[in-house]
Design a protein around this motif. Structure first.
Motif, PDB file in Angstrom:
ATOM      1  N   GLN A  26      -0.352 -38.725  -9.560  1.00  0.00           N
ATOM      2  CA  GLN A  26      -1.072 -38.352 -10.571  1.00  0.00           C
ATOM      3  C   GLN A  26      -1.732 -37.128 -10.627  1.00  0.00           C
ATOM      4  N   ASN A  27      -2.171 -36.497  -9.571  1.00  0.00           N
ATOM      5  CA  ASN A  27      -3.238 -35.484  -9.381  1.00  0.00           C
ATOM      6  C   ASN A  27      -2.387 -34.048  -8.944  1.00  0.00           C
ATOM      7  N   LEU A  28      -1.310 -34.306  -8.188  1.00  0.00           N
ATOM      8  CA  LEU A  28      -0.407 -33.061  -7.682  1.00  0.00           C
ATOM      9  C   LEU A  28       0.799 -33.123  -8.437  1.00  0.00           C
ATOM     10  N   GLY A  29       1.153 -34.025  -8.931  1.00  0.00           N
ATOM     11  CA  GLY A  29       2.574 -34.127  -9.630  1.00  0.00           C
ATOM     12  C   GLY A  29       3.626 -34.385  -8.520  1.00  0.00           C
TER      13      GLY A  29
ATOM     14  N   TYR B  34       8.766 -39.402   0.806  1.00  0.00           N
ATOM     15  CA  TYR B  34       7.924 -38.307   1.387  1.00  0.00           C
ATOM     16  C   TYR B  34       8.516 -37.863   2.951  1.00  0.00           C
ATOM     17  N   GLN B  35       8.395 -36.589   3.105  1.00  0.00           N
ATOM     18  CA  GLN B  35       8.542 -36.091   4.658  1.00  0.00           C
ATOM     19  C   GLN B  35       6.974 -36.537   5.151  1.00  0.00           C
TER      20      GLN B  35
ATOM     21  N   GLY C  33       5.558 -24.348   2.139  1.00  0.00           N
ATOM     22  CA  GLY C  33       4.634 -24.355   0.973  1.00  0.00           C
ATOM     23  C   GLY C  33       3.470 -25.085   1.508  1.00  0.00           C
ATOM     24  N   GLN C  34       3.170 -26.095   0.717  1.00  0.00           N
ATOM     25  CA  GLN C  34       1.606 -26.757   1.034  1.00  0.00           C
ATOM     26  C   GLN C  34       1.785 -28.148   1.588  1.00  0.00           C
ATOM     27  N   ALA C  35       1.084 -28.835   2.321  1.00  0.00           N
ATOM     28  CA  ALA C  35       1.112 -30.145   2.777  1.00  0.00           C
ATOM     29  C   ALA C  35      -0.234 -30.801   2.349  1.00  0.00           C
TER      30      ALA C  35
ATOM     31  N   LEU D 184       7.752 -33.246  -3.090  1.00  0.00           N
ATOM     32  CA  LEU D 184       7.907 -31.836  -3.051  1.00  0.00           C
ATOM     33  C   LEU D 184       6.886 -31.405  -1.792  1.00  0.00           C
ATOM     34  N   LYS D 185       6.007 -32.110  -1.568  1.00  0.00           N
ATOM     35  CA  LYS D 185       4.997 -31.930  -0.543  1.00  0.00           C
ATOM     36  C   LYS D 185       4.774 -32.873   0.511  1.00  0.00           C
ATOM     37  N   PRO D 186       4.944 -32.665   1.658  1.00  0.00           N
ATOM     38  CA  PRO D 186       4.787 -33.391   2.898  1.00  0.00           C
ATOM     39  C   PRO D 186       3.559 -33.997   3.157  1.00  0.00           C
TER      40      PRO D 186
END
Length: 395
Positions: A392-395, A117-118, A214-216, A82-84
């Protein structure tokens, strides 16, 4: 081979060039003096942007300045994370650090593309393809001897205690080593100081706002971690996490001759971890307002430097209210010169309220690494440690 498919000016400060990587996934790269190495790069689609900057009216006409070069890499197999990731290089280098290792092996960009990942790679302002070097300090690129001593063959120089544990350069790390020559050919002068930090802080936030939904996550090496901290301060809502690979030096000072085994720090980063103001709970408008104390001791082991004392804030410490919103993973190699002082940066950040997971690689049974772990023989082992922490920490 690359085909440029689109060139368009999207926004006054964003130049957008689209390029699709059509080269076959497997190539054989001859490395002089060694056996040929077969390299399988991640299949990807590439887009190129120039981010940030502003127009300036001069006597000769209007120009754009202060933009930075960014490559967006998208896995052909699709984005599953989800997060690049935004990969930030350190001094003397540019964003191509992440693409290929100097021995011809796969870089971290391919590693993370294969995990879905992007990936964005960035050239720091004033370096690589991010132009602009007027009126700023311009440090000389490291000499061959300096690169050997600090990065690729510290065990041969034996100037600080931990250097004897270095084993991970893919060659002998000297001028006679083809892998060293490929590594050193990337070196260039380094742009440093408050102006670079100000431009990078703004441009990195612009990059996420404009191109990320969203977030990176920042993965940053050396001085690149300073820019990640400053962007986390400016736009914490856009930063999910910051992975630091041996952040740039120590709070309030730099041990610029540590790799020579010399304890001769200079004053630097008057805001602790930054040359430009950060958002403290009690506002700091002048660095003279920072109350400091010396903590710990400088230690010599077997007659060689093995640990530096730290300068931290006096207790109770002033909190970094925005930076504290961004969790950090902080990695240090067993044999790196950063093993002598990076605990100081961690102590400062924790004191200021930042959630830092501090990991010496040797504590994870990853031994022998130096400062350029992403270019060393076991780079994928360290990338996997990073990936597992993120997942593990950000999913």
């Amino acid at each position: 081979m690359l085909f440029l498919t689109t060139i368009s000016l999207i926004f006054p400060t964003f130049l957008h060039v689209v390029a699709v990587a059509l080269s076959p996934p497997v190539s054989v790269l001859p490395v002089p003096g060694t056996t040929q190495i077969q390299v399988t790069e991640a299949r990807q689609t590439r887009k190129v942007y120039y981010v940030g900057g502003s127009y300036n009216h001069t006597a000769n006409g209007t120009i754009i300045q202060d933009q930075i070069y960014v490559e967006q890499l998208t896995p052909d197999g699709g984005i599953t994370q989800l997060k690049p990731l935004i990969l930030l290089h350190g001094g003397n280098i540019a964003g191509d650090l992440w693409l290929n290792k100097p021995d011809g092996g796969r870089g971290w960009a391919s590693f993370f593309l294969d995990r879905g990942y992007q990936v964005y790679t960035v050239d720091t302002w004033g370096m690589g393809r991010s132009g602009g070097v007027v009126d700023i300090p311009r440090g000389g690129g490291s000499t061959v001897e300096g690169a050997e001593r600090a990065f690729t063959a510290p065990e041969r120089y034996n100037k600080y205690f931990q250097s004897r544990f270095y084993t991970k350069w893919p060659g002998n790390g000297s001028l006679s080593d083809p892998t060293f020559n490929k590594f050193y050919a990337r070196f260039r002068p380094t742009s440093i100081g408050p102006k670079v930090e100000t431009i990078m802080r703004s441009a990195l936030c612009d990059l996420i706002r404009t191109y990320v939904s969203g977030q990176a996550i920042f993965i940053a090496h050396a001085i690149g971690s300073a820019y990640a901290i400053q962007a986390s301060d400016a736009c914490p809502e856009l930063v999910a996490a910051h992975i630091s690979l041996e952040v740039d030096q120590s709070p309030f000072q730099s041990y610029i001759r540590a790799s020579e085994g010399i304890n001769d720090p200079i004053s630097y980063r008057p805001y602790g971890v930054s040359n430009i103001p950060l958002t403290f709970e009690t506002p700091i408008t002048n660095p003279d307002q920072m109350k400091k104390m010396s903590v710990g001791e400088t230690i010599y082991t077997d007659g060689l430097l093995s640990n530096f004392s730290c300068i931290l804030q006096e207790d109770p410490a002033n909190r970094l209210v925005n930076v504290a919103k961004v969790p950090m993973l902080f990695l240090v190699g067993e044999a790196s010169v950063h093993a002598l002082y990076d605990h100081c940066q961690v102590a400062f950040l924790r004191q200021a309220g930042v959630n830092v997971t501090f990991t010496r690689l040797i504590d994870k049974d990853i031994s022998g690494n130096g400062h350029f772990s992403m270019s060393e023989k076991n780079s994928d082992q360290i990338a996997l440690l990073v990936a597992r922490w993120i997942e593990q920490n950000l999913g």
